[in-house]
Design a protein around this motif. Structure first.
Motif, PDB file in Angstrom:
ATOM      1  N   PHE A   1     -19.273  -4.095  -3.081  1.00  0.00           N
ATOM      2  CA  PHE A   1     -18.904  -5.499  -2.847  1.00  0.00           C
ATOM      3  C   PHE A   1     -19.028  -5.875  -1.364  1.00  0.00           C
ATOM      4  O   PHE A   1     -18.854  -7.028  -0.995  1.00  0.00           O
TER       5      PHE A   1
ATOM      6  N   PRO B   1     -14.337   3.511  -1.608  1.00  0.00           N
ATOM      7  CA  PRO B   1     -12.940   3.948  -1.739  1.00  0.00           C
ATOM      8  C   PRO B   1     -12.652   4.460  -3.147  1.00  0.00           C
ATOM      9  O   PRO B   1     -13.207   3.938  -4.120  1.00  0.00           O
TER      10      PRO B   1
ATOM     11  N   ASN C   1      -9.069  -2.154   1.975  1.00  0.00           N
ATOM     12  CA  ASN C   1      -8.211  -3.200   2.546  1.00  0.00           C
ATOM     13  C   ASN C   1      -7.756  -4.188   1.466  1.00  0.00           C
ATOM     14  O   ASN C   1      -8.207  -5.342   1.442  1.00  0.00           O
TER      15      ASN C   1
END
Ligand code: SF4
Length: 270
Positions: A198, A214, A229
């Motif tokens: 993304f 992640p 985040n």
């Protein structure tokens, strides 16, 4: 297990009568005779809310409306008593007024039959209030997973979920308010994706997003998210402010893209 697809016209055989198409799986998988299968096909049409089932059994797909055709596809899917129904964008090809009827029908049938259902959609408005749990996927990966009520309580922890939520038209916004688009386009999933898929479209991105995907981790009880985040966390707020001050994200996305969307949404400007 069974599946229904988005366009009933391409799911149905255009040169076979409706009755034959429903009866086919009953004869093959349930060993019904021709007459038994045809009688059950009529019952199934009644269960999915098709008026005059005896007449419809003799008709061809082109003689029915889009909504009725999708009901026929649902009848075919239910014929062998599946325990799991996978509905892939079941209302995308239908008029808005028909969409709600089909979704309500699927919901009722699911409850009546004690069947599980996986609803695949790009429209969070479709799954809101109809599902127990939501898994948000992007670029072939799971980005967020949570009970539906938890996910909508805070519009999502993942920036993609937040962006999807912003695209849902709200009943209390002024007329002519523009929907808030997600800048950029979906990634090519054929090649290898480095980092978070993304990142080219994300206003929360930091440099590590360019190289490290992640892992999906539990951020809150039963609420999993794959993001460096997450929205509304100290990391997310800090990353967004840093990008705002820099004027662009580490992936080169101009932060004005979001200002324009927000301004248009706030003012109803066309
Ligand atoms: S902050 Fe980073 S990891 Fe999270 S969605 Fe944006 S690009 Fe992906």
């Amino acid at each position: 297990m069974t599946m229904i697809f988005q366009d009933p016209m391409t799911s149905l055989n255009p040169v076979k009568r409706i009755g034959e198409q429903i009866a086919e799986s009953l004869r093959i998988h349930m060993n019904r005779s021709r007459s038994e299968a045809m009688a059950e096909a009529g019952d199934l049409l009644e269960q999915v809310g098709i008026p005059e089932p005896a007449k419809r059994l003799r008709q061809y797909p082109h003689e029915l409306s889009g909504g009725l055709r999708q009901r026929v596809v649902i009848a075919i899917a239910l014929a062998c008593g599946p325990r799991l129904l996978i509905a892939d964008e079941p209302t995308t090809a239908l008029d808005v007024t028909v969409q709600k009827h089909i979704l309500d029908l699927l919901d009722d049938l699911r409850k009546e039959r004690g069947m599980s259902m996986i609803l695949i959609t790009h429209d969070l408005g479709v799954v809101k209030g109809r599902t127990d749990e939501i898994m948000v996927m992007y670029g072939g990966r799971t980005m967020e997973k949570a009970p539906t009520s938890t996910l909508f309580e805070r519009d999502g922890l993942h920036p993609y979920t937040e962006a999807l939520n912003a695209t849902i038209p709200k009943i209390d916004t002024p007329s002519h308010t523009r929907l808030v688009p997600i800048p950029g386009k979906p990634p090519e999933v054929i090649g290898k994706i480095t980092g978070c898929p993304f990142v080219p479209r994300c206003r929360y991105s930091t440099s590590e997003c360019l190289t490290d995907m992640p892992p999906l981790v539990e951020q809150e009880k039963r609420h999993l998210c794959a993001c460096h985040n997450p929205v509304s966390t100290p990391e997310g707020i800090k990353a967004r402010e840093a990008n705002q001050n820099a004027g662009h994200t580490p992936a080169g996305l101009d932060m004005k893209e979001f200002e324009t969307s927000a301004t248009q949404a706030d003012t109803g400007e066309l």
